[in-house]
Design a protein around this motif. Structure first.
Motif, PDB file in Angstrom:
ATOM      1  N   SER A  41     -26.035 -72.272  38.192  1.00 10.70           N
ATOM      2  CA  SER A  41     -25.972 -71.190  37.216  1.00 10.70           C
ATOM      3  C   SER A  41     -24.533 -70.888  36.814  1.00 10.70           C
ATOM      4  O   SER A  41     -23.577 -71.205  37.533  1.00 10.70           O
ATOM      5  CB  SER A  41     -26.617 -69.923  37.783  1.00 10.70           C
ATOM      6  OG  SER A  41     -27.975 -70.154  38.113  1.00 10.70           O
ATOM      7  N   ARG A  68     -26.140 -71.032  31.656  1.00  9.05           N
ATOM      8  CA  ARG A  68     -25.075 -72.020  31.460  1.00  9.05           C
ATOM      9  C   ARG A  68     -24.811 -72.231  29.969  1.00  9.05           C
ATOM     10  O   ARG A  68     -25.701 -72.125  29.133  1.00  9.05           O
ATOM     11  CB  ARG A  68     -25.466 -73.346  32.088  1.00  9.05           C
ATOM     12  CG  ARG A  68     -25.092 -73.495  33.546  1.00  9.05           C
ATOM     13  CD  ARG A  68     -23.602 -73.727  33.732  1.00  9.05           C
ATOM     14  NE  ARG A  68     -23.272 -73.904  35.148  1.00  9.05           N
ATOM     15  CZ  ARG A  68     -22.054 -74.113  35.596  1.00  9.05           C
ATOM     16  NH1 ARG A  68     -21.046 -74.175  34.742  1.00  9.05           N
ATOM     17  NH2 ARG A  68     -21.812 -74.249  36.887  1.00  9.05           N
ATOM     18  N   PHE A  86     -34.069 -73.598  32.961  1.00  6.49           N
ATOM     19  CA  PHE A  86     -32.967 -73.517  31.995  1.00  6.49           C
ATOM     20  C   PHE A  86     -32.973 -72.155  31.306  1.00  6.49           C
ATOM     21  O   PHE A  86     -32.709 -72.057  30.113  1.00  6.49           O
ATOM     22  CB  PHE A  86     -33.096 -74.632  30.953  1.00  6.49           C
ATOM     23  CG  PHE A  86     -32.952 -76.020  31.499  1.00  6.49           C
ATOM     24  CD1 PHE A  86     -31.711 -76.618  31.568  1.00  6.49           C
ATOM     25  CD2 PHE A  86     -34.063 -76.725  31.938  1.00  6.49           C
ATOM     26  CE1 PHE A  86     -31.573 -77.910  32.070  1.00  6.49           C
ATOM     27  CE2 PHE A  86     -33.942 -78.011  32.430  1.00  6.49           C
ATOM     28  CZ  PHE A  86     -32.694 -78.603  32.508  1.00  6.49           C
ATOM     29  N   VAL A  89     -30.081 -70.635  28.796  1.00 11.54           N
ATOM     30  CA  VAL A  89     -29.037 -71.654  28.660  1.00 11.54           C
ATOM     31  C   VAL A  89     -28.709 -71.854  27.184  1.00 11.54           C
ATOM     32  O   VAL A  89     -29.591 -71.791  26.310  1.00 11.54           O
ATOM     33  CB  VAL A  89     -29.490 -72.985  29.303  1.00 11.54           C
ATOM     34  CG1 VAL A  89     -28.503 -74.101  28.985  1.00 11.54           C
ATOM     35  CG2 VAL A  89     -29.619 -72.815  30.811  1.00 11.54           C
TER      36      VAL A  89
END
Length: 405
Positions: A41, A68, A86, A89
């Motif tokens: 992360s 991210r 995810f 993200v």
């Protein structure tokens, strides 16, 4: 917190391995195996982007990429046995999951993908959660494999307009077909409507792009029509002169300004093609996309598009029907001698009669002499054509009201 590059090849990671609170410029794993939960992360208070490259890797447990910011990514021959998360993200560039296997759920909730995302030959054995995800430049699922029918969670999923040439129209259509069918299988008919509309639009564009006609063939059609007009009675030489003048001007424009006709195509003249003969030969053999009269599916999609955008809008269906009926009614008026009405305001009473005749004209089941007994030679053919087109419009309007059930 580090600003370095991480690169591992042929490694096995067990319990105790941690990558938390690390900010790397590049993270690269090649032929690695992960037997523990992995947390990649984004560190708190960090806004720096990272490059991520995974090749021939195997994650046996859950892996998290929370929040991210990925500048560049590569997922190739990678297997996720646990949840691949995810969440939130941000993918800045094109994202390709190539031969990637998701044996558990994969989560893209609130993720933002700024370029095309392509699951090329990837396999989903559980649910792909796209809830609140945004694919700004499109999503390609055409070449992915799915273990069962209901494979997506698509609440508030946003898929932007595809960039031209990013994927084929066939792949775009297949992607929306998969999402549409999944929504229907999940008893989410309302959610499937947008996917259905975009599937049909992609199919329409696909047929249109395959209907190519050279300029030479087009001019043959135009000349044939001019010949037919020339032998019909009642057309003076002055009218024919206008037709030939328009054809001549069109030819000049095609030779001198080809981009005037082809906005999306360009004709690059090679060195030496400076003579008028060379230019004419090049232009006449150039192909443009035109609907062919023999392409039945194109015409079906064309009428469904203008009459309600594939049954998605009853207002557009009704509006298109009234506009087309007005044009047809004006042409229908010209087949009478004297005409049923003349353009321009004369009195409210006369316009009341025109509106009354127009409302009667909208009903396909009326008699041929319902509006006037003084029929001209072209009145009945024009009347039949009008009934067919208006009938299609009214039918599509009724279908639009039934789109929810």
């Amino acid at each position: 917190m580090n600003n370095t590059n991480l690169s591992f090849k042929g490694c096995t990671f067990g319990n105790g391995t941690t990558f938390e609170n690390r900010q790397e410029n590049t993270i690269k794993f090649n032929d690695c195996e992960f037997n523990c939960r992995i947390d990649l992360s984004q560190p708190k208070a960090s806004k720096q982007s990272t490059n991520l490259y995974l090749e021939d890797c195997h994650f046996h447990k859950t892996v998290k990429f929370y929040s991210r910011i990925f500048s560049d990514t590569s997922f190739e021959n990678t297997t996720f046995d646990g949840v691949a998360d995810f969440w939130n993200v941000n993918f800045e560039k094109e994202t390709v999951f190539y031969k990637t296997t998701f044996n558990d759920n994969v989560v893209f909730s609130e993720a933002k993908l700024n370029k095309i995302c392509d699951f090329r030959y990837s396999t989903f054995r559980a649910i792909a959660i796209f809830r609140d995800a945004t694919f700004k430049k499109g999503l390609n699922l055409a070449h992915a494999n799915f273990a069962f029918q209901s494979s997506f969670s698509t609440h508030k999923l946003e898929i932007g307009k595809f960039e031209q040439g990013s994927i084929s129209l066939e792949d775009e259509r297949e992607t929306f077909r998969l999402l549409k069918n999944d929504a229907i299988n999940s008893n989410n008919k309302i959610g499937s409507l947008d996917f259905y509309e975009r599937e049909m639009n992609a199919y329409r564009k696909s047929i249109h792009s395959k209907s190519k006609l050279s300029i030479k063939q087009l001019f043959n059609v135009v000349l044939a029509l001019l010949f037919i007009i020339a032998i019909l009675p009642g057309y003076s030489g002055l009218l024919m002169f206008r037709f030939f003048l328009i054809a001549f001007i069109s030819l000049v424009l095609l030779i001198k300004y080809p981009k005037f006709y082809f906005k999306k195509h360009s004709i690059k003249l090679k060195n030496g093609l400076n003579s008028l003969k060379d230019k004419i030969k090049l232009v006449l053999n150039y192909e443009i996309c035109l609907p062919r009269l023999t392409s039945g599916n194109w015409w079906i999609l064309f009428f469904q598009r203008i009459f309600g955008n594939f049954n998605q809008s009853w207002g557009l269906s009704l509006f298109s029907t009234l506009v087309i009926a007005s044009i047809l009614f004006s042409c229908y008026n010209l087949t009478f001698s004297p005409h049923l009405f003349e353009w321009g305001f004369t009195s409210w009473a006369s316009w009341g009669n025109v509106i009354s005749d127009y409302m009667l004209f909208l009903w396909p089941g009326r008699d041929f002499e319902a509006i006037s007994n003084d029929l001209g030679p072209l009145t009945i053919p024009m009347d039949i054509l009008s009934r067919v087109l208006i009938g299609i419009g009214l039918y599509q309007t009724l279908r639009s009201f039934r789109k929810l059930g």
